[in-house]
Write a protein that holds these residues in place. Sequence first.
Motif, PDB file in Angstrom:
ATOM      1  N   PRO A  91       0.825  -1.212   0.000  1.00 52.23           N
ATOM      2  CA  PRO A  91       0.000   0.000   0.000  1.00 52.23           C
ATOM      3  C   PRO A  91       0.861   1.264   0.000  1.00 52.23           C
ATOM      4  N   TYR A  92       0.478   2.229  -0.801  1.00 55.95           N
ATOM      5  CA  TYR A  92       1.163   3.511  -0.967  1.00 55.95           C
ATOM      6  C   TYR A  92       2.539   3.397  -1.617  1.00 55.95           C
ATOM      7  N   GLN A  93       2.918   2.215  -2.065  1.00 51.29           N
ATOM      8  CA  GLN A  93       4.234   2.065  -2.704  1.00 51.29           C
ATOM      9  C   GLN A  93       4.259   2.789  -4.042  1.00 51.29           C
ATOM     10  N   GLY A  94       5.342   3.488  -4.306  1.00 50.68           N
ATOM     11  CA  GLY A  94       5.512   4.175  -5.568  1.00 50.68           C
ATOM     12  C   GLY A  94       6.021   3.228  -6.653  1.00 50.68           C
ATOM     13  N   PHE A  95       5.620   3.482  -7.883  1.00 47.26           N
ATOM     14  CA  PHE A  95       6.112   2.720  -9.024  1.00 47.26           C
ATOM     15  C   PHE A  95       5.924   3.574 -10.276  1.00 47.26           C
TER      16      PHE A  95
END
Length: 284
Positions: free
Chosen positions: A203-207
Amino acid sequence: MPNSTDEKSEYSPSLIKRENWFKLVEEYSRRNLTHEKDKVPAILGLAQAMTAEYDTYCAGLFTSQIPSSLLWRTTIEFLDEGTVLRRPFQYSAPSCSWAAVEGPVSFDSQRLFNIGEGLNYEHSPDDFGDFTLLQVFTNTPEAESLTPDRKSFIQLRGRFISCQAAPSPLFEGDRTDTIFTAMDRKEQRIGLVHPDIPTELKPYQGFFCLEIRKEHYASKDIMPYELFGRNIELEDEESSRAMVMGLALVKDDERIGACKRIGLCRWMIRSCFANAEIVDIKIY
């Protein structure tokens, strides 16, 4: 260099041959090999028999099938009870290849509901936007083996935007594929991301999302109503609501300027890419 220009119709020989390869890969990915390291070599014989027709081959990918062959996703539909989607214990392929995961894969993103029995569909130049295949590199001499090493990569050119995963999955469960909503920096929904390995996307991980091709109304994969609170419509193909699919990527910590694939992006709002810079990306 998108897919082969001789794909004139949904029943052209090149499309049928590509569909046959996709079906073979899907069936093969559902099997449990006694020795995991044999995954790529075991399918090598079939690949070599088709290489003359399909251009060059490396780790499950024929260059003449790119980008369609990059747009696979993992699925737990045919996963054995008690097993999970994961990366191989021993390196097997660049992360953009289906061979880089242990578990079933699907190419339904490249099939239409209303054409034949779901054959791959015709590609229009407008489908691909600014996507280009630049290079497929394998460090192992083809004369000796078609099995790659860790230096193998694919280099692509296209529009590239920053995204983040939603606070919680849109779908998740013991027998349900994990799917996250993709959000922009203002936390507005802009599409979906299917992580290749559920534990690799938090969750909320950037990519990053690399735009590859336009979404089609009749895709065999149906856009979830929960994404935008509506069903997909034919007007979505050409209107300001047009959507695209692409690769979910993260930076490769081992190589400067390189990336690794972590999933497949679907139903991304195309206008989000309008002002994005066109970049060259190596995916290991």
